[in-house]
Motif scaffolding. Structure first.
Motif, mmCIF file in Angstrom:
data_model
loop_
_atom_site.group_PDB
_atom_site.id
_atom_site.type_symbol
_atom_site.label_atom_id
_atom_site.label_comp_id
_atom_site.label_asym_id
_atom_site.label_seq_id
_atom_site.Cartn_x
_atom_site.Cartn_y
_atom_site.Cartn_z
ATOM 1 N N ASP A 611 0.816 -1.215 0.000
ATOM 2 C CA ASP A 611 0.000 0.000 0.000
ATOM 3 C C ASP A 611 0.848 1.262 0.000
ATOM 4 O OD1 ASP A 611 -2.242 -1.564 0.069
ATOM 5 O OD2 ASP A 611 -2.482 -1.465 2.240
ATOM 6 N N TYR A 612 2.069 1.169 -0.530
ATOM 7 C CA TYR A 612 2.969 2.322 -0.451
ATOM 8 C C TYR A 612 2.392 3.535 -1.180
ATOM 9 C CZ TYR A 612 7.161 5.180 -0.604
ATOM 10 O OH TYR A 612 8.041 6.216 -0.462
ATOM 11 N N GLU A 613 1.818 3.333 -2.357
ATOM 12 C CA GLU A 613 1.280 4.476 -3.102
ATOM 13 C C GLU A 613 0.116 5.115 -2.358
ATOM 14 O OE1 GLU A 613 0.348 3.772 -7.144
ATOM 15 O OE2 GLU A 613 2.323 2.970 -7.660
ATOM 16 N N GLU A 614 -0.798 4.279 -1.828
ATOM 17 C CA GLU A 614 -1.918 4.820 -1.064
ATOM 18 C C GLU A 614 -1.419 5.525 0.195
ATOM 19 O OE1 GLU A 614 -1.707 1.864 -2.302
ATOM 20 O OE2 GLU A 614 -3.391 1.659 -3.704
ATOM 21 N N PHE A 615 -0.379 4.976 0.790
ATOM 22 C CA PHE A 615 0.227 5.571 1.977
ATOM 23 C C PHE A 615 0.770 6.959 1.653
ATOM 24 C CE2 PHE A 615 3.936 5.492 5.091
ATOM 25 C CZ PHE A 615 3.147 5.753 6.197
ATOM 26 N N THR A 616 1.415 7.080 0.513
ATOM 27 C CA THR A 616 1.971 8.367 0.099
ATOM 28 C C THR A 616 0.865 9.387 -0.139
ATOM 29 O OG1 THR A 616 3.850 7.240 -0.924
ATOM 30 C CG2 THR A 616 3.423 9.503 -1.606
ATOM 31 N N LYS A 617 -0.236 8.954 -0.759
ATOM 32 C CA LYS A 617 -1.359 9.869 -0.987
ATOM 33 C C LYS A 617 -1.962 10.327 0.339
ATOM 34 C CE LYS A 617 -2.608 7.791 -5.442
ATOM 35 N NZ LYS A 617 -3.631 6.999 -6.179
ATOM 36 N N TYR A 618 -2.045 9.405 1.275
ATOM 37 C CA TYR A 618 -2.584 9.737 2.596
ATOM 38 C C TYR A 618 -1.718 10.801 3.275
ATOM 39 C CZ TYR A 618 -3.713 8.975 7.560
ATOM 40 O OH TYR A 618 -4.055 9.136 8.876
ATOM 41 N N ILE A 619 -0.413 10.658 3.152
ATOM 42 C CA ILE A 619 0.504 11.615 3.761
ATOM 43 C C ILE A 619 0.357 12.986 3.108
ATOM 44 C CG2 ILE A 619 2.948 12.176 4.004
ATOM 45 C CD1 ILE A 619 3.440 9.174 4.352
ATOM 46 N N ASP A 620 0.217 13.005 1.791
ATOM 47 C CA ASP A 620 0.033 14.282 1.097
ATOM 48 C C ASP A 620 -1.222 15.000 1.581
ATOM 49 O OD1 ASP A 620 2.329 13.886 -0.347
ATOM 50 O OD2 ASP A 620 1.308 13.053 -2.103
ATOM 51 N N LYS A 621 -2.278 14.220 1.852
ATOM 52 C CA LYS A 621 -3.512 14.835 2.345
ATOM 53 C C LYS A 621 -3.322 15.378 3.759
ATOM 54 C CE LYS A 621 -7.340 13.227 0.936
ATOM 55 N NZ LYS A 621 -7.939 14.439 0.308
ATOM 56 N N LEU A 622 -2.544 14.651 4.575
ATOM 57 C CA LEU A 622 -2.279 15.123 5.928
ATOM 58 C C LEU A 622 -1.536 16.455 5.919
ATOM 59 C CD1 LEU A 622 -1.193 11.987 7.988
ATOM 60 C CD2 LEU A 622 -3.252 13.355 8.277
ATOM 61 N N LYS A 623 -0.632 16.606 4.977
ATOM 62 C CA LYS A 623 0.138 17.845 4.905
ATOM 63 C C LYS A 623 -0.770 19.064 4.847
ATOM 64 C CE LYS A 623 4.434 16.425 2.624
ATOM 65 N NZ LYS A 623 5.262 16.605 1.413
ATOM 66 N N LYS A 624 -1.848 18.939 4.097
ATOM 67 C CA LYS A 624 -2.717 20.083 3.870
ATOM 68 C C LYS A 624 -3.541 20.449 5.100
ATOM 69 C CE LYS A 624 -3.106 18.853 -1.019
ATOM 70 N NZ LYS A 624 -4.015 18.441 -2.118
ATOM 71 N N THR A 625 -3.628 19.535 6.055
ATOM 72 C CA THR A 625 -4.486 19.793 7.209
ATOM 73 C C THR A 625 -3.716 20.059 8.492
ATOM 74 O OG1 THR A 625 -4.628 17.424 7.686
ATOM 75 C CG2 THR A 625 -6.310 18.358 6.249
ATOM 76 N N LEU A 626 -2.402 19.806 8.502
ATOM 77 C CA LEU A 626 -1.669 19.871 9.761
ATOM 78 C C LEU A 626 -0.657 21.003 9.850
ATOM 79 C CD1 LEU A 626 -0.926 16.079 10.320
ATOM 80 C CD2 LEU A 626 -2.715 17.443 11.372
ATOM 81 N N GLU A 627 -0.155 21.489 8.704
ATOM 82 C CA GLU A 627 0.979 22.397 8.812
ATOM 83 C C GLU A 627 0.610 23.867 8.674
ATOM 84 O OE1 GLU A 627 3.908 21.371 5.959
ATOM 85 O OE2 GLU A 627 2.608 21.533 4.230
ATOM 86 N N ASP A 628 -0.670 24.173 8.704
ATOM 87 C CA ASP A 628 -1.086 25.566 8.605
ATOM 88 C C ASP A 628 -1.150 26.207 9.990
ATOM 89 O OD1 ASP A 628 -2.078 27.952 7.628
ATOM 90 O OD2 ASP A 628 -4.154 27.291 7.804
#
Length: 699
Positions: A611-628
């Protein structure tokens, strides 16, 4: 000099709200009466909330004694409406009375007497959460399907309480492809995993289950919704709802907390909105992408040089939204811009030989009287009056209290070297885990070997038969590994290390097929079985590595390393790298079958996952919600703006002071969002809470 406030100007008329009541009948409530105005009621506050928290309305009856019976009861419905600047009717609240507020004071030397009778009502989110617990699985049972055609019987369904509400359990699809038609509204439901009529659950499908008519059956008299309609107007970012995730459990939650959980996973939220007739419905919205951005007016401080005393009048006459008071914090303390995201530990299936896990000196064959007492079958033991007089039964049969339960029974992988050459054991070299790791599991992201010398435990294989694991396979060889036999015996994996224990009562009953006898040595001509084979090896005096008795296992183990990623900030609201640990163990898996597995050569199907690709997509989505950067605020407006603001809107800037709330995260512009609105009709004021609820004044 202080500028005049908006409340002291005559340019804005007061906004009057109407409160009405509909009495409930029956227990449980079966119906409601007609709407009647509560002429003597005064509304203290209306608070509109986001997600699972219900909105609240507090009102009181001036002049009434705190202990009076005023014909207002629990479960009576309350609704409040007003009219906007275009004279459109606007419903602010519809809900149910859940609390009676009785207050009084007898007075003191410094204060007068006081008493008040009030009530609090909450919206339909409370009713749904309180009456519709989620457990089990809604599906079609044997009585819900026509046996010959396999077609469902209309709106019939069964709740299977013995199963948990887990979507895509074990990573396998378990949603019925059609669902259940219930009076024109589809109830998404479960089906047997991997059956021909099931598909994976996406987030949208899970919402349709949570808000389906069967799930909300206990409130069908008071509230109905077609969950499929929730997605009709959400054309922006609607692809979020098509995302599929594994092992999502909402067992034991209520529909509102479950809906909040699902929304949070993809950056959405929900609230309650009302139709032109005051009918409540659930509305979804995408966080960070508000449909409406508001500009508020915060006049500049008085400047004698420019004499700007008329600034408020000008702004009010222009229809500007005036800010009376504001408090907001721009905060980086809760930013998480470099989290460690942990997925499931890696898992690999392999085949390897085991070594004896007991001390050699504990295995003492009885060769007296020409091997007459070397072993006894179960049939022979039944004829003996005192089997305990024989060492085979006394020391090596599990029915004996003095049985040495490790000898001839425990075989281990020896991955830590515990059984390597020593005064106690002499089992050869330590098992090297790296020999059976696939190339992409052998090293971590830094190029270091991704394993250590720890004790593991054997887990079932990922090789499958009809979507079920084949379990753990144990094989025994009596000829040094030339041929292998699957024993018909009870065998269990060890709990503390990678090994197995043979729990069969009598080791002499474990035999090769076809049966054979020992050829040569001290036991020449004796029946060949597991006990006699081990006895022959022990009597030969050779090292364990030269024994003819071999045991091998095909199983899987879970490694200490897992899919892991540390997100490094590219665009962030904080200049620091602020870390946290986010667990995603149930959702992203990496498991493979090594070529050493006996099932690999047989080309049997295996549940290999990456699930590495799905894992990477999940991380990209987290970026948008956590670092602001978090912008949390409380903004007080000196009038009631009906039909102007709604939860999910954003505050773009303050005019007058020329202050912008815009922040940027990459190419995306972000603004503080309204998460709570409170109206105070008696004061003709309203309050907006932005971004998070640290300033929320929920009761």
């Amino acid at each position: 000099m202080t500028l005049p406030t908006e409340s002291k100007l005559l340019s804005r008329a007061a906004q009057f709200l109407v409160i009405e009541i509909a009495h409930s009948y029956g227990q449980p409530v079966r119906s409601f009466g007609d709407w009647e105005p509560l002429y003597d009621a005064k509304i203290e506050s209306i608070t509109e909330n986001i997600n699972a928290s219900p909105s609240e309305c507090v009102f009181y009856l001036p002049g009434r004694r705190w202990n009076e019976d005023v014909n207002i009861y629990f479960a009576d419905m309350i609704r409040v409406y007003g009219f906007d600047d275009n004279n459109n009717k606007v419903y602010l609240f519809v809900g149910y009375i859940v609390k009676k507020l009785r207050q009084f004071s007898g007075g003191t030397e410094k204060g007068g007497k006081y008493e008040r009778l009030g009530f609090m009502a909450v919206d339909v989110r409370w009713l749904i959460a309180s009456t519709c617990p989620i457990f089990g699985q809604i599906s079609m049972g044997a009585d819900d399907i026509e046996r010959e055609s396999w077609e469902p019987w209309g709106n019939s369904f069964t709740l299977f309480e013995g199963m948990h509400t887990v979507f895509n359990d074990d990573g396998l699809p378990n949603r019925d492809i059609d669902g259940i038609d219930m009076a024109g509204i589809n109830q998404a439901c479960f089906a047997a995993k991997m059956s021909s009529y099931c598909i994976p659950w996406n987030y949208g499908g899970i919402v349709e289950y949570i808000l389906g008519p069967a799930t909300l059956k206990n409130v069908e008299k008071y509230f109905t919704i077609d969950p499929e309609s929730l997605f009709e107007n959400n054309t922006r970012d609607w692809l979020d709802w098509l995302i599929i995730e594994k092992n999502i459990s909402i067992e034991g939650l209520n529909p509102m907390t479950a809906l909040q959980l699902i929304c949070k996973k993809i950056g959405w939220a929900f609230t309650i909105k009302y139709s032109s007739k005051g009918e409540p419905t659930i509305a979804l919205f995408k966080c960070g992408k508000p449909a409406t951005k508001h500009t508020l007016c915060a006049p500049a401080a008085y400047d004698p040089a420019s004499d700007n005393r008329d600034e408020i009048k000008v702004a009010v006459n222009a229809g500007k939204v005036m800010v009376s008071h504001a408090q907001f914090d721009e905060d980086i303390s809760n930013v998480v811009n470099a989290p460690y995201v942990l997925a499931a530990p890696r898992r690999v299936e392999f085949t390897a030989e085991l070594v004896p896990g007991w001390v050699d000196s504990d295995l003492v064959p009885d060769t007296a009287d020409s091997n007459a007492n070397l072993f006894f079958t179960e049939a022979q033991l039944e004829t003996l009056e005192n089997p305990s007089q024989y060492s085979f039964y006394k020391n090596y049969h599990t029915a004996s209290a003095q049985c040495k339960r490790d000898v001839g029974r425990i075989f281990v992988l020896n991955e830590t070297g515990k059984y390597t050459e020593s005064e106690t054991y002499d089992r050869g070299d330590r098992f090297e885990l790296g020999d059976i790791l696939p190339a992409d599991m052998l090293k971590d992201e830094d190029g270091k070997l991704a394993y250590g010398y720890f004790d593991h435990v054997f887990l079932p294989c990922i090789t499958q038969v009809l979507q079920n694991s084949v379990g753990i396979l144990v094989q025994i060889s009596y000829d040094g590994g030339s041929t292998w036999h699957i024993p018909s015996a009870a065998i269990v994996p060890l709990e503390k290390e990678a090994g197995i224990m043979i729990t069969e009562a009598n080791l002499s009953e474990i035999k090769p097929k076809p049966t054979a006898v020992i050829d040569g040595g001290d036991l020449d001509g004796v029946e060949l079985n597991l006990w006699t084979s081990l006895a022959k090896d022990k009597l030969s005096g050779s090292a364990c590595s030269s024994w003819q008795t071999r045991v091998k296992v095909t199983a899987s183990i879970q490694l200490e390393k897992r899919l892991i990623k540390q997100m490094e900030p590219v665009y962030s609201g904080s200049p620091f790298y602020q870390a946290d640990v986010i667990a995603a163990s149930n959702n992203f898996v990496k498991q493979e079958r090594h070529s050493s597995s006996v099932f690999s050569a047989a080309n049997m199907p295996a549940n290999e996952q990456d699930d590495y690709e799905e894992f990477t997509k999940y991380i990209d989505k987290l970026k948008k919600t956590l670092e602001d950067t978090s912008i949390s605020g409380r903004i007080l407006l000196e009038r009631l703006w009906l039909n102007k603001f709604t939860v999910g809107d954003a505050i773009e800037k303050f005019e007058g002071r020329d202050y912008s709330f815009q922040t940027s995260l990459g190419e995306q512009d972000l603004y503080p969002e309204i998460v709570q609105i409170t109206y105070w009709p008696q004061k003709q004021k309203m309050q907006l809470i932005t971004r998070d609820l640290r300033f929320s004044e929920n009761r």
